[in-house]
Design an enzyme around this catalytic site. Structure first.
Site, mmCIF file in Angstrom:
data_model
loop_
_atom_site.group_PDB
_atom_site.id
_atom_site.type_symbol
_atom_site.label_atom_id
_atom_site.label_comp_id
_atom_site.label_asym_id
_atom_site.label_seq_id
_atom_site.Cartn_x
_atom_site.Cartn_y
_atom_site.Cartn_z
ATOM 1 N N TYR A 1 21.142 -51.615 -2.246
ATOM 2 C CA TYR A 1 21.419 -51.804 -3.674
ATOM 3 C C TYR A 1 22.748 -52.540 -3.854
ATOM 4 O O TYR A 1 22.851 -53.493 -4.626
ATOM 5 C CB TYR A 1 21.453 -50.439 -4.380
ATOM 6 C CG TYR A 1 21.411 -50.549 -5.893
ATOM 7 C CD1 TYR A 1 20.193 -50.669 -6.565
ATOM 8 C CD2 TYR A 1 22.586 -50.533 -6.643
ATOM 9 C CE1 TYR A 1 20.152 -50.777 -7.950
ATOM 10 C CE2 TYR A 1 22.552 -50.640 -8.026
ATOM 11 C CZ TYR A 1 21.333 -50.756 -8.676
ATOM 12 O OH TYR A 1 21.290 -50.867 -10.048
ATOM 13 N N LYS B 1 23.201 -56.214 -5.465
ATOM 14 C CA LYS B 1 23.882 -56.357 -6.765
ATOM 15 C C LYS B 1 25.158 -57.212 -6.637
ATOM 16 O O LYS B 1 25.507 -57.926 -7.572
ATOM 17 C CB LYS B 1 24.188 -54.988 -7.375
ATOM 18 C CG LYS B 1 22.933 -54.278 -7.899
ATOM 19 C CD LYS B 1 22.281 -55.046 -9.059
ATOM 20 C CE LYS B 1 21.084 -54.327 -9.646
ATOM 21 N NZ LYS B 1 20.452 -55.047 -10.762
HETATM 22 N N1 LIG Z 1 19.378 -47.189 -14.838
HETATM 23 C C1 LIG Z 1 20.555 -47.286 -14.220
HETATM 24 O O1 LIG Z 1 21.211 -46.278 -13.907
HETATM 25 C C2 LIG Z 1 21.117 -48.646 -13.905
HETATM 26 C C3 LIG Z 1 22.486 -48.742 -13.610
HETATM 27 C C4 LIG Z 1 23.038 -49.983 -13.314
HETATM 28 C C5 LIG Z 1 22.221 -51.097 -13.282
HETATM 29 N N2 LIG Z 1 20.901 -50.988 -13.561
HETATM 30 C C6 LIG Z 1 20.078 -52.202 -13.475
HETATM 31 O O2 LIG Z 1 19.509 -52.481 -14.737
HETATM 32 C C7 LIG Z 1 18.254 -53.149 -14.549
HETATM 33 C C8 LIG Z 1 17.195 -52.443 -15.381
HETATM 34 O O3 LIG Z 1 17.094 -51.108 -14.926
HETATM 35 P P1 LIG Z 1 16.410 -49.951 -15.794
HETATM 36 O O4 LIG Z 1 17.235 -48.752 -15.592
HETATM 37 O O5 LIG Z 1 16.103 -50.434 -17.143
HETATM 38 O O6 LIG Z 1 15.069 -49.754 -14.929
HETATM 39 P P2 LIG Z 1 13.554 -49.446 -15.380
HETATM 40 O O7 LIG Z 1 12.861 -49.012 -14.151
HETATM 41 O O8 LIG Z 1 13.538 -48.576 -16.581
HETATM 42 O O9 LIG Z 1 13.024 -50.899 -15.815
HETATM 43 C C9 LIG Z 1 12.916 -51.930 -14.867
HETATM 44 C C10 LIG Z 1 11.760 -52.830 -15.265
HETATM 45 O O10 LIG Z 1 11.709 -53.906 -14.311
HETATM 46 C C11 LIG Z 1 10.343 -54.137 -13.990
HETATM 47 N N3 LIG Z 1 10.263 -54.775 -12.666
HETATM 48 C C12 LIG Z 1 10.612 -54.239 -11.465
HETATM 49 N N4 LIG Z 1 10.381 -55.133 -10.493
HETATM 50 C C13 LIG Z 1 9.893 -56.250 -11.084
HETATM 51 C C14 LIG Z 1 9.481 -57.517 -10.601
HETATM 52 N N5 LIG Z 1 9.498 -57.811 -9.298
HETATM 53 N N6 LIG Z 1 9.067 -58.443 -11.482
HETATM 54 C C15 LIG Z 1 9.034 -58.157 -12.814
HETATM 55 N N7 LIG Z 1 9.391 -56.974 -13.336
HETATM 56 C C16 LIG Z 1 9.821 -56.026 -12.474
HETATM 57 C C17 LIG Z 1 9.684 -52.753 -14.024
HETATM 58 O O11 LIG Z 1 8.273 -52.847 -14.183
HETATM 59 C C18 LIG Z 1 10.390 -52.116 -15.205
HETATM 60 O O12 LIG Z 1 9.681 -52.346 -16.412
HETATM 61 C C19 LIG Z 1 17.992 -53.152 -13.044
HETATM 62 O O13 LIG Z 1 18.394 -54.390 -12.508
HETATM 63 C C20 LIG Z 1 18.904 -52.050 -12.530
HETATM 64 O O14 LIG Z 1 19.299 -52.259 -11.191
HETATM 65 C C21 LIG Z 1 20.329 -49.785 -13.882
#
Ligand SMILES: NC(=O)c1ccc[n+]([C@@H]2O[C@H](COP(=O)([O-])OP(=O)(O)OC[C@H]3O[C@@H](n4cnc5c(N)ncnc54)[C@H](O)[C@@H]3O)[C@@H](O)[C@H]2O)c1
Length: 273
Positions: free
Chosen positions: A174, A178
């Site tokens: 990760y 990132k």
């Molecule tokens: N939730 C957290 O704690 C957090 C913290 C920091 C960063 N992020 C980042 O924020 C972003 C969104 O995360 P989230 O928490 O909303 O996650 P989530 O799982 O709620 O949503 C992610 C979405 O991405 C889609 N997805 C995954 N792989 C894909 C692909 N190859 N092609 C197209 N769509 C794809 C999934 O179907 C899902 O709808 C991510 O990049 C994650 O790393 C999340």
């Protein structure tokens, strides 16, 4: 908010991407293409966005995409151009969590490849194909009352993480992926600043989304309580709070901001433990 253009939102079917679509619709965007590997979820978001949109000519559509596959990204971007013509904002939220938490010496190469494929290849492909379109778009004044501010051809916001700038034990797939997302964002920002395109990265701590729930299931010792250690504000971030930062970076209120990693983290970045 000053977000009246068209948006291409990846990962729009869930969590932060969904919150960004709903916020854009509420704040006056004219169109959104919600793209996700989960097409049904993208369709549901598009329908919700239509129901709450404030712009009378608002349109939203859903489209299937795998951000890590070039042909798939090309098709989705081509569909955006065909259906909405201009791409004012690209919000790249598609992403995944780790499957385990292991020290570097025991880390799985196949899991490393999975995260690199999704986050690094995905960010490279989405950014490069979107920027290729944005570069050719007409320059719009940032503010007609202040010609000195020049013009904009678009704004890209990528989802990083607090772990795009520092490390924590056990998350090499990760963290490495990132860090690369931030590297791509910064390079794209420099390469395209002269064309009136801004590229920024939003860097949240733990956000209360389905990704967090999946992380709790696979990371030993992680739960809602332990996730708060090191976050001075002592709560999880909400997807809405991340979407507020995304909208700021999309719109002209951030017209002189490019290439940044904006922490949305309740103070986590300044108080790491
Ligand atoms: N939730 C957290 O704690 C957090 C913290 C920091 C960063 N992020 C980042 O924020 C972003 C969104 O995360 P989230 O928490 O909303 O996650 P989530 O799982 O709620 O949503 C992610 C979405 O991405 C889609 N997805 C995954 N792989 C894909 C692909 N190859 N092609 C197209 N769509 C794809 C999934 O179907 C899902 O709808 C991510 O990049 C994650 O790393 C999340």
């Amino acid at each position: 908010m000053d977000v009246t253009g068209n948006a291409f939102v990846t990962g729009g079917g869930s969590g932060i991407g969904k919150a960004a679509c709903l916020a854009l619709a509420k704040e006056g965007a004219s169109g959104i293409l919600v793209v996700d590997i989960n097409v049904k979820a993208a369709e549901a978001t598009a329908a919700e966005a239509i129901a709450i949109a404030s712009n009378p000519s608002f349109r939203a559509e859903a489209f299937g995409i795998d951000v890590s596959v070039e042909e798939s990204v090309k098709k989705a971007v081509a569909h955006m151009v065909q259906s909405f013509e201009r791409i004012d904002y690209c919000v790249h939220c598609a992403g995944i969590t780790v499957q385990s938490a292991t020290p570097m010496a025991e880390a799985s190469f196949s899991e490393f490849q999975t995260l690199v494929t999704n986050h690094v290849h995905g960010t490279f492909l989405v950014n490069s194909h979107i920027l290729a379109v944005m570069k050719t778009q007409e320059l719009k004044p940032v503010d007609t009352a202040t010609p000195y501010l020049g013009g904009t051809r678009g704004s890209v916001v990528n989802l990083g993480s607090v772990l795009a700038t520092w490390a924590a034990p056990g998350f090499v797939p990760y963290i490495a992926s990132k860090h690369a997302v931030l590297g791509i964002s910064r390079t794209a920002a420099i390469d395209h600043a002269g064309s009136g395109i801004r590229v920024n990265c939003v860097c949240p701590t733990w956000v209360d989304t389905p990704l967090f729930d999946r992380s709790v299931k696979v990371i030993p010792g992680l739960d809602r309580e332990t996730a708060l250690s090191g976050i001075p504000m002592n709560r999880l971030c909400t997807a809405k709070e991340v979407s507020d930062a995304i909208l700021f970076l999309c719109g002209t209120r951030s017209s002189f901001i490019t290439g940044i990693a904006l922490p949305v983290d309740g103070g986590h970045d300044i108080c790491r433990v």
